[in-house]
Design a protein around this motif. Sequence first.
Motif, PDB file in Angstrom:
ATOM      1  N   GLU A 126       0.834  -1.193   0.000  1.00 42.75           N
ATOM      2  CA  GLU A 126       0.000   0.000   0.000  1.00 42.75           C
ATOM      3  C   GLU A 126       0.876   1.253   0.000  1.00 42.75           C
ATOM      4  O   GLU A 126       1.851   1.342   0.763  1.00 42.75           O
ATOM      5  N   PRO A 127       0.567   2.242  -0.832  1.00 40.55           N
ATOM      6  CA  PRO A 127       1.342   3.492  -0.810  1.00 40.55           C
ATOM      7  C   PRO A 127       1.193   4.212   0.531  1.00 40.55           C
ATOM      8  O   PRO A 127       0.173   4.093   1.213  1.00 40.55           O
ATOM      9  N   GLN A 221      -0.046 -12.390  -5.860  1.00 46.10           N
ATOM     10  CA  GLN A 221      -0.702 -11.090  -5.942  1.00 46.10           C
ATOM     11  C   GLN A 221       0.239 -10.097  -6.611  1.00 46.10           C
ATOM     12  O   GLN A 221       1.457 -10.113  -6.374  1.00 46.10           O
ATOM     13  N   PHE A 222      -0.347  -9.249  -7.428  1.00 47.41           N
ATOM     14  CA  PHE A 222       0.403  -8.182  -8.086  1.00 47.41           C
ATOM     15  C   PHE A 222      -0.268  -6.857  -7.778  1.00 47.41           C
ATOM     16  O   PHE A 222      -1.488  -6.799  -7.575  1.00 47.41           O
ATOM     17  N   CYS A 223       0.533  -5.816  -7.750  1.00 43.63           N
ATOM     18  CA  CYS A 223       0.015  -4.462  -7.556  1.00 43.63           C
ATOM     19  C   CYS A 223       0.525  -3.583  -8.690  1.00 43.63           C
ATOM     20  O   CYS A 223       1.715  -3.625  -9.034  1.00 43.63           O
ATOM     21  N   VAL A 224      -0.381  -2.817  -9.267  1.00 43.81           N
ATOM     22  CA  VAL A 224      -0.036  -1.900 -10.353  1.00 43.81           C
ATOM     23  C   VAL A 224      -0.103  -0.483  -9.802  1.00 43.81           C
ATOM     24  O   VAL A 224      -1.139  -0.062  -9.263  1.00 43.81           O
ATOM     25  N   TYR A 225       1.000   0.249  -9.906  1.00 43.88           N
ATOM     26  CA  TYR A 225       1.089   1.618  -9.405  1.00 43.88           C
ATOM     27  C   TYR A 225       1.125   2.585 -10.587  1.00 43.88           C
ATOM     28  O   TYR A 225       1.934   2.418 -11.509  1.00 43.88           O
ATOM     29  N   LEU A 226       0.264   3.568 -10.545  1.00 52.12           N
ATOM     30  CA  LEU A 226       0.325   4.663 -11.514  1.00 52.12           C
ATOM     31  C   LEU A 226       1.200   5.747 -10.901  1.00 52.12           C
ATOM     32  O   LEU A 226       0.785   6.439  -9.951  1.00 52.12           O
ATOM     33  N   CYS A 251       2.557   8.373  -6.210  1.00 45.70           N
ATOM     34  CA  CYS A 251       1.606   7.364  -6.694  1.00 45.70           C
ATOM     35  C   CYS A 251       0.217   7.999  -6.749  1.00 45.70           C
ATOM     36  O   CYS A 251      -0.343   8.378  -5.718  1.00 45.70           O
ATOM     37  N   LEU A 252      -0.334   8.082  -7.937  1.00 49.90           N
ATOM     38  CA  LEU A 252      -1.642   8.702  -8.113  1.00 49.90           C
ATOM     39  C   LEU A 252      -2.783   7.695  -8.033  1.00 49.90           C
ATOM     40  O   LEU A 252      -3.930   8.069  -7.787  1.00 49.90           O
TER      41      LEU A 252
END
Length: 714
Positions: A126-127, A221-226, A251-252
């Motif tokens: 988590e950001p 599990q994967f996380c995609v960050y913009l 991270c937006l």
Amino acid sequence: MYKLRTKIMDSGNISMYDTQNPLLTAGRYELTAVHEIDYDNDSPILAETKKVFHVKGAQYALESESLAPMHPPEKSKGDFGHVLPHLTFAKPGLLWERELKLSNGDKLPWLSLLLLREDEWPGNGEPQTTTVGQFRQQTNHSLFVPELEDLQDDELDANCRFIEISLEQFNEFMPEIDTMHLYAGARINSDTVGKPEKKGISVINAHRFPITSDSKKEGNQFCVYLVSLEGLEPCLEGSLQPQIDRVRMMCLYHWKFTALPENGESFRELLEKLINSSNEETRDNWLRYPETILEGSAEDYLQQRLSDGYVPLIYHTISGEETLAWYRSPFVPVKDIPAIPSKETFTLSESMIYDAEHGIFDLSWSVAMNLGRLLALSNGSVAINLMKWRKQLTDYISSQYLAPKIDPVETFEQGFRSLWAVQVTNAMDYEALHYVQTVKRRSWRRDRRSARAHPIKKIKEIIGSKEIPDFDEHLIMNDPSTYVINWAKQTTDQVAIPIANMVPIESMLPMERIRFFRSDPHWLQFFIEGVISIGVQTQFDAHVNRYIKNMVSQGIDHSSFGLLLRSALVSGWPALKIKGTSTSGDDAGAYEPIRLQEQIMLTLFRDIPNQITITEPQESLSFGMNDNKTITLRYITGTQAGDIVMKPGPTGEKPVTVDIEDCISLKGVLNTKKCIEKFVKEIPGAPSEDLWQPTHHTLQLLNGADQGCFDIPI
């Protein structure tokens, strides 16, 4: 005369790519207002003022309205190892609203997608949440913190989110600076019908596939960050100080999904198994009993029966004996279907066919008739409305054919009470009047009896003629008839019959198989006979049923061809698309598929197709590669732009594919340059690598729906 003239002049950079697009509004603007005064044709007096202002787009947060669907969806689970995650934005210019300060002057999107597996996450994935002012603070000399420009004082207390990753992860998982622009694109649709504004979307792709770890059978599990690239120019260009080993990134947006390992049950793999099993069949793909080795004198007879779609089943007779009987479902594997016997059948026993030569019954039509009766009886409203309809028709026939064909006078007095008769009877005395009325009444009754039709003889005459009377139109579409006709149509359209009547033996439709068939119209006629046989007690009722049968049959659409599919494709992809094509290339008219069981699907066709295509349902945009680590190439230029590149083969044209397995690292990162080199070699008319554009690259990565074709053995 006084005139006020205002001019607005733009001296800022609305966009790096398209300064004419009104949707790209971030940048510096200069507003100039000119006040022009004319008086008595003298030179005009000008008063002018200027105002500089800024229009800011998203910088450290995104509005929820700006985001459109992403793929893979948030919190989803599936085999995504061949998918490049992407995020869609409702604004086509969002990715270029801000400008990166690169030394070579390249204009790149200021946002990028970073894909991290759970064992690579910073913390729990988590950001971190903080303020913009705290985000800019340097807390460690080995940490690189991007410098955000164009911030106002009131923005320093605004909340933002960020992640920190190692410099090694940044260099490994972020796109190369000279290929970064290939993973961002926009599509704008101009609406010229009364709406001059432009609408569209922009899409940004990751360049890493979510490959799962071999040690985790339940998936990863994967996380995609913009992430924002603003202020990260030194990291992108490799000009960092030697002590830097970690990078802080704004991270937006972010989302998570679970990628499951390959289990051999992807759409393409299941479809290939289905096609291969069809090619390996020793006979063909028609719905019939599996090939059996038969010996003896009856071999030809039995082989012909099995080939025609019949199966031997146990038959318990009414008398309690047990024997074998033939049965064939309404779905037959033959073209020439025997005609129905000319003899009319009113009972189940009459619909049975006995083969005296071989001493065996054929119960196909008897089963159809009995099934129709049972389904109709299971619905009380059908039985009630059918009885009402038959009674209406019976009353109508009685009134039309059994009533006397004379002047419709109900009583003798009505016919005797004319004006002249009244005057004559008034002149007679009582005795004479009584005598005349008695004699005349007897004669009138005798004439009425002689003119009246004999009911039994008339009914026999009607039944013997086998002609359907000319009924009034008001009896054709009344409430009872409409209900029965609609119920029969719905039952046949949805094929609401037990699957055991369609496939009497499971070996006719094993797992991962497709079976074709033609519809038997005679079976359906006996099914209708069973439906309307409820409450039939006399031959006259059976005669009325002729009309009912004609009306019910006319409301039913008769399909001529169909298929049964038993596969994990049915349960895994409920929106499976099936299409038939005739020899002339026309659509064979496939009806809506019907799921009979979790893994069994039935599809009927209006016409007989020459080829059937099964296509994977495509709900949204998807980018990546095929399940076998290949990419199906598409034309880039000319009238064929977007079409799949085809090449001739031994069995016809096949799509051109490129194997990119050697372009993917062990952690799933795509080597963009190496991949483009392969594309350019195989795509006719493709531009060189240095002229490769985002639209060219995105078009090749577009993951189209998989499909397989089956030729019909006519």
